[in-house]
Design a protein around this motif. Structure first.
Motif, PDB file in Angstrom:
ATOM      1  N   LYS A  59      64.643  -0.768  37.333  1.00 28.89           N
ATOM      2  CA  LYS A  59      65.231   0.393  36.839  1.00 28.89           C
ATOM      3  C   LYS A  59      66.675  -0.262  36.138  1.00 28.89           C
ATOM      4  CE  LYS A  59      62.944   3.957  39.765  1.00 28.89           C
ATOM      5  NZ  LYS A  59      63.457   4.756  40.810  1.00 28.89           N
ATOM      6  N   VAL A  60      67.143  -0.195  35.104  1.00 22.89           N
ATOM      7  CA  VAL A  60      68.444  -0.397  34.418  1.00 22.89           C
ATOM      8  C   VAL A  60      69.119   0.568  34.179  1.00 22.89           C
ATOM      9  CG1 VAL A  60      69.255  -1.805  32.655  1.00 22.89           C
ATOM     10  CG2 VAL A  60      66.895  -2.722  33.612  1.00 22.89           C
ATOM     11  N   MET A  61      70.573   0.510  34.416  1.00 25.15           N
ATOM     12  CA  MET A  61      71.496   1.484  33.936  1.00 25.15           C
ATOM     13  C   MET A  61      72.251   0.924  33.160  1.00 25.15           C
ATOM     14  SD  MET A  61      74.320   2.994  36.580  1.00 25.15           S
ATOM     15  CE  MET A  61      75.891   3.904  36.356  1.00 25.15           C
ATOM     16  N   ILE A  62      72.497   1.746  32.116  1.00 26.98           N
ATOM     17  CA  ILE A  62      73.665   1.096  31.041  1.00 26.98           C
ATOM     18  C   ILE A  62      74.847   1.871  31.054  1.00 26.98           C
ATOM     19  CG2 ILE A  62      74.050   0.734  28.793  1.00 26.98           C
ATOM     20  CD1 ILE A  62      70.831   0.636  28.539  1.00 26.98           C
ATOM     21  N   ILE A  63      76.129   1.024  31.233  1.00 24.91           N
ATOM     22  CA  ILE A  63      77.310   1.447  31.063  1.00 24.91           C
ATOM     23  C   ILE A  63      78.073   1.135  29.589  1.00 24.91           C
ATOM     24  CG2 ILE A  63      79.554   1.998  32.237  1.00 24.91           C
ATOM     25  CD1 ILE A  63      78.182   1.060  35.143  1.00 24.91           C
ATOM     26  N   GLU A  64      78.113   1.939  28.909  1.00 23.60           N
ATOM     27  CA  GLU A  64      78.597   1.700  27.390  1.00 23.60           C
ATOM     28  C   GLU A  64      79.148   2.850  26.563  1.00 23.60           C
ATOM     29  OE1 GLU A  64      79.832   0.109  24.255  1.00 23.60           O
ATOM     30  OE2 GLU A  64      78.727  -1.395  25.509  1.00 23.60           O
ATOM     31  N   ASP A  65      80.266   2.669  26.254  1.00 27.36           N
ATOM     32  CA  ASP A  65      80.818   4.139  25.354  1.00 27.36           C
ATOM     33  C   ASP A  65      80.542   4.034  23.910  1.00 27.36           C
ATOM     34  OD1 ASP A  65      82.412   1.736  25.064  1.00 27.36           O
ATOM     35  OD2 ASP A  65      84.251   3.246  24.640  1.00 27.36           O
ATOM     36  N   GLU A  66      79.998   2.975  23.401  1.00 28.12           N
ATOM     37  CA  GLU A  66      79.798   2.799  22.019  1.00 28.12           C
ATOM     38  C   GLU A  66      78.259   3.255  21.880  1.00 28.12           C
ATOM     39  OE1 GLU A  66      81.077  -0.434  19.557  1.00 28.12           O
ATOM     40  OE2 GLU A  66      82.351  -0.827  21.184  1.00 28.12           O
ATOM     41  N   ALA A  67      78.043   4.374  21.154  1.00 24.01           N
ATOM     42  CA  ALA A  67      76.778   4.840  21.128  1.00 24.01           C
ATOM     43  C   ALA A  67      75.620   4.013  20.416  1.00 24.01           C
ATOM     44  CB  ALA A  67      76.991   6.385  20.174  1.00 24.01           C
ATOM     45  N   ILE A  68      75.989   3.477  19.335  1.00 27.48           N
ATOM     46  CA  ILE A  68      74.986   2.490  18.631  1.00 27.48           C
ATOM     47  C   ILE A  68      74.800   1.295  19.494  1.00 27.48           C
ATOM     48  CG2 ILE A  68      74.745   1.049  16.836  1.00 27.48           C
ATOM     49  CD1 ILE A  68      76.539   2.886  15.015  1.00 27.48           C
ATOM     50  N   ILE A  69      75.719   0.711  20.398  1.00 24.40           N
ATOM     51  CA  ILE A  69      75.532  -0.423  21.139  1.00 24.40           C
ATOM     52  C   ILE A  69      74.695  -0.137  22.086  1.00 24.40           C
ATOM     53  CG2 ILE A  69      76.304  -2.200  22.660  1.00 24.40           C
ATOM     54  CD1 ILE A  69      78.858  -2.394  20.747  1.00 24.40           C
ATOM     55  N   ALA A  70      74.799   1.166  22.918  1.00 21.35           N
ATOM     56  CA  ALA A  70      74.191   1.767  23.948  1.00 21.35           C
ATOM     57  C   ALA A  70      72.783   1.857  23.550  1.00 21.35           C
ATOM     58  CB  ALA A  70      74.981   2.992  24.327  1.00 21.35           C
ATOM     59  N   MET A  71      72.422   2.549  22.480  1.00 25.77           N
ATOM     60  CA  MET A  71      71.215   2.579  22.011  1.00 25.77           C
ATOM     61  C   MET A  71      70.349   1.187  21.701  1.00 25.77           C
ATOM     62  SD  MET A  71      70.483   5.756  22.513  1.00 25.77           S
ATOM     63  CE  MET A  71      68.955   5.723  22.184  1.00 25.77           C
ATOM     64  N   LEU A 102      73.929  -2.910  33.338  1.00 23.00           N
ATOM     65  CA  LEU A 102      74.310  -3.398  32.160  1.00 23.00           C
ATOM     66  C   LEU A 102      75.764  -2.786  31.743  1.00 23.00           C
ATOM     67  CD1 LEU A 102      71.434  -4.169  30.035  1.00 23.00           C
ATOM     68  CD2 LEU A 102      73.549  -5.581  30.124  1.00 23.00           C
ATOM     69  N   ALA A 103      77.115  -3.497  31.976  1.00 26.39           N
ATOM     70  CA  ALA A 103      78.278  -2.427  31.767  1.00 26.39           C
ATOM     71  C   ALA A 103      79.344  -3.374  30.687  1.00 26.39           C
ATOM     72  CB  ALA A 103      78.872  -2.704  33.243  1.00 26.39           C
ATOM     73  N   ASP A 104      79.717  -2.427  29.965  1.00 25.71           N
ATOM     74  CA  ASP A 104      80.791  -2.897  29.087  1.00 25.71           C
ATOM     75  C   ASP A 104      82.038  -2.988  29.832  1.00 25.71           C
ATOM     76  OD1 ASP A 104      82.420  -3.276  27.110  1.00 25.71           O
ATOM     77  OD2 ASP A 104      82.094  -1.635  25.863  1.00 25.71           O
ATOM     78  N   ILE A 105      83.189  -3.415  29.512  1.00 22.54           N
ATOM     79  CA  ILE A 105      84.352  -3.529  30.362  1.00 22.54           C
ATOM     80  C   ILE A 105      85.323  -2.399  30.244  1.00 22.54           C
ATOM     81  CG2 ILE A 105      86.557  -4.848  30.755  1.00 22.54           C
ATOM     82  CD1 ILE A 105      83.702  -6.018  31.646  1.00 22.54           C
ATOM     83  N   GLN A 106      85.569  -1.925  28.848  1.00 25.65           N
ATOM     84  CA  GLN A 106      86.238  -0.856  28.318  1.00 25.65           C
ATOM     85  C   GLN A 106      85.634   0.331  28.111  1.00 25.65           C
ATOM     86  OE1 GLN A 106      89.940  -1.074  28.621  1.00 25.65           O
ATOM     87  NE2 GLN A 106      89.900   1.018  28.316  1.00 25.65           N
ATOM     88  N   LEU A 107      85.953   1.468  28.668  1.00 22.32           N
ATOM     89  CA  LEU A 107      84.904   2.779  28.504  1.00 22.32           C
ATOM     90  C   LEU A 107      85.706   3.738  27.758  1.00 22.32           C
ATOM     91  CD1 LEU A 107      83.212   2.775  32.105  1.00 22.32           C
ATOM     92  CD2 LEU A 107      82.285   1.732  29.808  1.00 22.32           C
TER      93      LEU A 107
END
Length: 275
Positions: A149-161, A197-202
Motif C-alpha cells: 500500500k502506497v500513500m502519496i503526499i503531493e499538492d500538485e494535482a498533475i504530478i500526484a496523478m 511518497l512525499a513532496d516537501i512543500q505542500l
C-alpha cells in the motif's frame, strides 16, 4: 600550483558532488547511517591515496568510481540484528543477498544518478553492454519482489496523478493522495501505508517532512521517498534524512526504481509477493 592548493581544489570539486554520493549510498544500502559510513570511508581513502580520485574524469564519475572501489572491497554490509534500530536494514540486507550481483548498483546509477551506460561501466569497472544488461535484470527482479500500500503526499494535482498512475501500474495499491500535512496524517491514520511518497512543500505551506515525521511517530518504521527540486537541502548530514530521494523533474524510471527499492527494503509484514 602548490600541493595545498591542489588539495583545496579537489576538496571543492568533491564537495559539490558529495550530496549525490550520499544519496546513492543511502539508496544502495537502505540506511542513512550505513550509506553515510560508506561515503565517509570513500573520502578517507581519497585523502590517504589521492590517485583513487581520477582528476582526468568528470568529477562525479571519479567520485563514484572511488566509492565503488571501497564498496567492492568491503563486500556486502551487515547489520546488528540484536539492535531494534537496525532490524529494517538487517532484513533488507538478507533480502538483497538474493539479487543478481551488481544489479542494484547499476540500476541506481542509471535511474537515480542519471549516469549513462558508459559512465556506469567506468564507475563499476565493467563495459557498457554489461551495465545495460544489469539494469534490465534489476528492474525485472525488483518489480517482482513485493506489492503493498502506497500513500502519496503531493499538492500538485498533475504530478500526484502521474505518480498514482506509475505506482498503480506497478501493482501497488494507492491508499490516497494528501495535499496538506493534516490531510496526510488523517489519511495515514485511516489506513496504514507500507510506503510513503512525499513532496516537501505542500499546498497550505505546510511541510511534507513534518507530515512524514508525524506518521513515523505514529507507526514507526515505514519506508519514505521524498520528491523535491532541491535534493541537496535534504542531504546536509543532519538527522533524520531520507534514504530515498527523487529530484524534480523526475522520470517514470526514477519513480519505478525508487518505489521498487523502497518496497524491497521494507520490513512491513503486510507486504506480499505478487501473484
Amino acid at each position: 600550483m602548490t600541493d595545498r592548493t591542489a588539495t583545496d581544489d579537489v576538496s571543492v570539486v568533491i564537495g559539490r558532488e558529495l550530496p549525490y554520493l550520499r544519496r546513492y549510498a543511502r539508496a544502495l544500502t537502505g540506511s542513512q547511517t550505513t550509506g553515510d559510513n560508506y561515503a565517509a570511508a570513500t573520502l578517507e581513502a581519497i585523502l590517504q591515496e589521492a590517485s583513487i580520485f581520477d582528476r582526468a574524469m568528470q568529477p562525479k564519475v571519479a567520485l563514484f568510481r572511488a566509492f565503488h572501489k571501497i564498496w567492492s572491497t568491503a563486500g556486502a554490509p551487515t547489520a546488528d540484528t540484536e539492535d531494534p534500530g537496525t532490524r529494517l536494514e538487517s532484513r533488507a540486507l538478507d533480502h538483497m543477498a538474493g539479487l543478481t550481483n551488481n544489479t542494484r548498483e547499476a540500476l541506481l546509477l542509471s535511474t537515480i544518478e542519471s549516469f549513462n551506460n558508459e559512465e556506469i561501466g567506468t564507475v563499476m569497472g565493467i563495459d557498457a553492454d554489461e551495465a545495460s544488461e544489469l539494469i534490465h535484470i534489476a528492474i525485472r527482479e525488483m518489480e517482482k519482489s513485493m506489492a503493498g500500500k502506497v500513500m502519496i503526499i503531493e499538492d500538485e494535482a498533475i504530478i500526484a496523478m502521474d505518480i498514482h498512475s506509475i505506482v498503480a501500474e506497478m501493482g501497488h495499491e494507492v491508499t490516497g493522495i494528501a495535499r496538506t500535512r493534516s490531510a496526510a496524517v488523517d489519511l495515514g491514520t485511516r489506513e496504514r501505508p507500507d510506503l510513503i511518497l512525499a513532496d516537501i512543500q505542500l499546498a497550505d505551506n505546510s511541510s511534507g517532512i513534518d507530515a512524514v515525521n508525524d506518521l513515523l511517530g505514529q507507526f514507526g518504521e515505514i519506508p519514505v521517498i521524498f520528491i523535491t527540486a532541491f535534493p541537496e537541502r535534504l542531504l546536509t548530514g543532519d538527522k533524520p534524512e531520507p534514504a530515498f530521494l527523487i529530484s524534480k523533474p523526475y522520470s517514470e524510471e526514477q519513480v519505478r526504481s525508487a518505489v521498487s527499492q523502497a518496497m524491497f527494503f521494507s520490513s512491513t509484514e503486510t507486504l506480499s509477493s505478487p501473484a
